[in-house]
Scaffold this active site. Sequence first.
Site, PDB file in Angstrom:
ATOM      1  N   CYS A 114      45.934  50.595  41.575  1.00 45.45           N
ATOM      2  CA  CYS A 114      45.760  51.005  42.974  1.00 45.45           C
ATOM      3  C   CYS A 114      46.940  51.812  43.495  1.00 45.45           C
ATOM      4  O   CYS A 114      46.845  52.462  44.533  1.00 45.45           O
ATOM      5  CB  CYS A 114      45.538  49.780  43.849  1.00 45.45           C
ATOM      6  SG  CYS A 114      44.093  48.865  43.333  1.00 45.45           S
ATOM      7  N   HIS A 254      46.586  51.605  51.157  1.00 43.76           N
ATOM      8  CA  HIS A 254      45.573  51.346  50.133  1.00 43.76           C
ATOM      9  C   HIS A 254      44.535  50.379  50.700  1.00 43.76           C
ATOM     10  O   HIS A 254      44.878  49.428  51.413  1.00 43.76           O
ATOM     11  CB  HIS A 254      46.232  50.745  48.889  1.00 43.76           C
ATOM     12  CG  HIS A 254      45.241  50.236  47.900  1.00 43.76           C
ATOM     13  ND1 HIS A 254      44.235  51.025  47.391  1.00 43.76           N
ATOM     14  CD2 HIS A 254      45.068  49.002  47.349  1.00 43.76           C
ATOM     15  CE1 HIS A 254      43.496  50.303  46.561  1.00 43.76           C
ATOM     16  NE2 HIS A 254      43.971  49.071  46.523  1.00 43.76           N
ATOM     17  N   ASN A 284      37.028  49.300  47.827  1.00 41.92           N
ATOM     18  CA  ASN A 284      38.298  49.601  47.168  1.00 41.92           C
ATOM     19  C   ASN A 284      38.032  50.567  46.013  1.00 41.92           C
ATOM     20  O   ASN A 284      37.496  50.170  44.987  1.00 41.92           O
ATOM     21  CB  ASN A 284      38.908  48.285  46.675  1.00 41.92           C
ATOM     22  CG  ASN A 284      40.248  48.469  45.980  1.00 41.92           C
ATOM     23  OD1 ASN A 284      40.655  49.583  45.677  1.00 41.92           O
ATOM     24  ND2 ASN A 284      40.918  47.363  45.716  1.00 41.92           N
TER      25      ASN A 284
HETATM   26  O1  UT7 Z   1      43.371  46.559  45.082  1.00 44.91           O
HETATM   27  C1  UT7 Z   1      44.264  45.966  44.227  1.00 44.91           C
HETATM   28  C2  UT7 Z   1      44.750  44.682  44.640  1.00 44.91           C
HETATM   29  N1  UT7 Z   1      43.702  43.749  44.944  1.00 44.91           N
HETATM   30  C3  UT7 Z   1      43.756  43.048  46.057  1.00 44.91           C
HETATM   31  O2  UT7 Z   1      44.643  43.274  46.842  1.00 44.91           O
HETATM   32  C4  UT7 Z   1      42.737  41.964  46.271  1.00 44.91           C
HETATM   33  C5  UT7 Z   1      43.419  40.733  46.793  1.00 44.91           C
HETATM   34  N2  UT7 Z   1      42.537  39.596  46.967  1.00 44.91           N
HETATM   35  C6  UT7 Z   1      41.581  39.553  47.921  1.00 44.91           C
HETATM   36  O3  UT7 Z   1      41.340  40.508  48.624  1.00 44.91           O
HETATM   37  C7  UT7 Z   1      40.881  38.237  48.133  1.00 44.91           C
HETATM   38  O4  UT7 Z   1      41.530  37.248  47.385  1.00 44.91           O
HETATM   39  C8  UT7 Z   1      39.371  38.248  47.763  1.00 44.91           C
HETATM   40  C9  UT7 Z   1      38.597  39.101  48.725  1.00 44.91           C
HETATM   41  C10 UT7 Z   1      39.194  38.741  46.335  1.00 44.91           C
HETATM   42  C11 UT7 Z   1      38.810  36.839  47.860  1.00 44.91           C
HETATM   43  O5  UT7 Z   1      39.022  36.319  49.151  1.00 44.91           O
HETATM   44  P1  UT7 Z   1      39.724  34.893  49.355  1.00 44.91           P
HETATM   45  O6  UT7 Z   1      39.762  34.683  50.802  1.00 44.91           O
HETATM   46  O7  UT7 Z   1      41.024  34.911  48.627  1.00 44.91           O
HETATM   47  O8  UT7 Z   1      38.692  33.934  48.697  1.00 44.91           O
HETATM   48  P2  UT7 Z   1      38.940  32.851  47.537  1.00 44.91           P
HETATM   49  O9  UT7 Z   1      39.030  33.531  46.225  1.00 44.91           O
HETATM   50  O10 UT7 Z   1      40.036  31.945  47.957  1.00 44.91           O
HETATM   51  O11 UT7 Z   1      37.597  32.078  47.599  1.00 44.91           O
HETATM   52  C12 UT7 Z   1      37.230  31.250  48.711  1.00 44.91           C
HETATM   53  C13 UT7 Z   1      35.869  30.651  48.464  1.00 44.91           C
HETATM   54  C14 UT7 Z   1      35.718  30.002  47.085  1.00 44.91           C
HETATM   55  O12 UT7 Z   1      34.831  28.939  47.229  1.00 44.91           O
HETATM   56  P3  UT7 Z   1      35.381  27.428  47.293  1.00 44.91           P
HETATM   57  O13 UT7 Z   1      36.143  27.223  46.037  1.00 44.91           O
HETATM   58  O14 UT7 Z   1      36.248  27.400  48.530  1.00 44.91           O
HETATM   59  O15 UT7 Z   1      34.153  26.618  47.409  1.00 44.91           O
HETATM   60  C15 UT7 Z   1      35.058  31.072  46.279  1.00 44.91           C
HETATM   61  O16 UT7 Z   1      34.324  30.566  45.193  1.00 44.91           O
HETATM   62  O17 UT7 Z   1      34.881  31.704  48.509  1.00 44.91           O
HETATM   63  C16 UT7 Z   1      34.144  31.705  47.281  1.00 44.91           C
HETATM   64  N3  UT7 Z   1      33.790  33.081  46.967  1.00 44.91           N
HETATM   65  C17 UT7 Z   1      32.724  33.693  47.504  1.00 44.91           C
HETATM   66  N4  UT7 Z   1      31.773  33.274  48.344  1.00 44.91           N
HETATM   67  C18 UT7 Z   1      30.821  34.158  48.707  1.00 44.91           C
HETATM   68  C19 UT7 Z   1      34.461  33.956  46.188  1.00 44.91           C
HETATM   69  N5  UT7 Z   1      33.830  35.138  46.181  1.00 44.91           N
HETATM   70  C20 UT7 Z   1      32.747  35.000  46.991  1.00 44.91           C
HETATM   71  C21 UT7 Z   1      31.722  35.871  47.394  1.00 44.91           C
HETATM   72  N6  UT7 Z   1      30.794  35.424  48.257  1.00 44.91           N
HETATM   73  N7  UT7 Z   1      31.663  37.160  46.973  1.00 44.91           N
END
Ligand code: UT7
Length: 329
Positions: A114, A254, A284
């Site tokens: 990125c 970004h 993204n």
């Molecule tokens: O571009 C290069 C660099 N990349 C980034 O900067 C990305 C950085 N990371 C992020 O933007 C975020 O971590 C994500 C958008 C990828 C994920 O968001 P989050 O708030 O960190 O969610 P999480 O991974 O902590 O997941 C929270 C919950 C989990 O469920 P439980 O364990 O709490 O029951 C996940 O399984 O949300 C669940 N989950 C989803 N639910 C619905 C994960 N993905 C999804 C989804 N839809 N697509």
Amino acid sequence: MIKAAITAVGGYLPEYVLTNQELSAMVDTNDEWIITRTGIKERRLLKGENKGVSEMCVPAIEQMLKKRGITAKEIDMVIVGTVTGDYVFPSTSNVICDKIGATNAWGFDLSAACSGFIYALSTASQFIETGKYKKIVVVGADKMSSIIDYTDRATCIIFGDGAGCVLLEPTNEDVGIKDFILKADGTGRNHLYMPAGGSVMPSDEKSVKDRLHFVKQDGQTVFKFAVKGMADVTAEIMAKNNLTHSDIAWLVPHQANKRIISATAQRVNLSEEKIMMNIETCGNTTAGTIPLLLWSYENRLKKGDNLILSAFGGGFTWGSVWLKWAYNA
Ligand code: UT7
């Protein structure tokens, strides 16, 4: 002293729109979750057989050269920030030069995920500042759909395809790229990467079966590093150059997650109307996000505007560029 200025921009977004609704039918997710957690409503995908990332770069560059009124033969170099090149080799830069007829140019691809565009832009600026070259095309482009697992809800909702580019030329005026700070930390390499297809794990039946040719991301860890890394380096480049929020016309961040962008803006006290944003409709696009922003905001930019470009991505790689916009559209 010669400075490197952006004198034209171009962009290309493929036609196909992948909405949150459509994704909800593919994996266990929903529109509300995606919008709340990321700020993304839809993203564009490049569809069709045998179409690599260069398919998007070529129209972006051709449109830019036309706007600037120059021919491809006048280009000295093409540097392409991408992690989804047409081939492992030769470079996408070679492919692009052939397709657009840039027969006097040389170039290379630059892999910084990125941060690919800001790494490439900073690199290109040095070739201009030395006086060695006069016209360098800097591309940021990715066809993320070629390495995304559309059964993995943690990654497939985030990424999209797109290409942006800028033309860098020398100037003696007080505009152009004023400073950059680039960083890397290889300890983060396994938090956001594609395990197979490189020399560590060449493709074989097992790597395909195990779905290792797709992006793997430990979202929470990357999120934490990204919030800190992008905000810190943005604050650092401003402090280093005695810039305060009132000096800055635009933050060009970004587009990984709206929450990361907001945290960065808050850290340097920039209000929302100064933040360029296309995450809602593009998702993204990895190396594509920043040049695509410049392309879509071009008409609102004025000569002399101070812009801070900031990125954080896989590797980890991150950094900021301070530039003064060089023209009125
Ligand atoms: O571009 C290069 C660099 N990349 C980034 O900067 C990305 C950085 N990371 C992020 O933007 C975020 O971590 C994500 C958008 C990828 C994920 O968001 P989050 O708030 O960190 O969610 P999480 O991974 O902590 O997941 C929270 C919950 C989990 O469920 P439980 O364990 O709490 O029951 C996940 O399984 O949300 C669940 N989950 C989803 N639910 C619905 C994960 N993905 C999804 C989804 N839809 N697509």
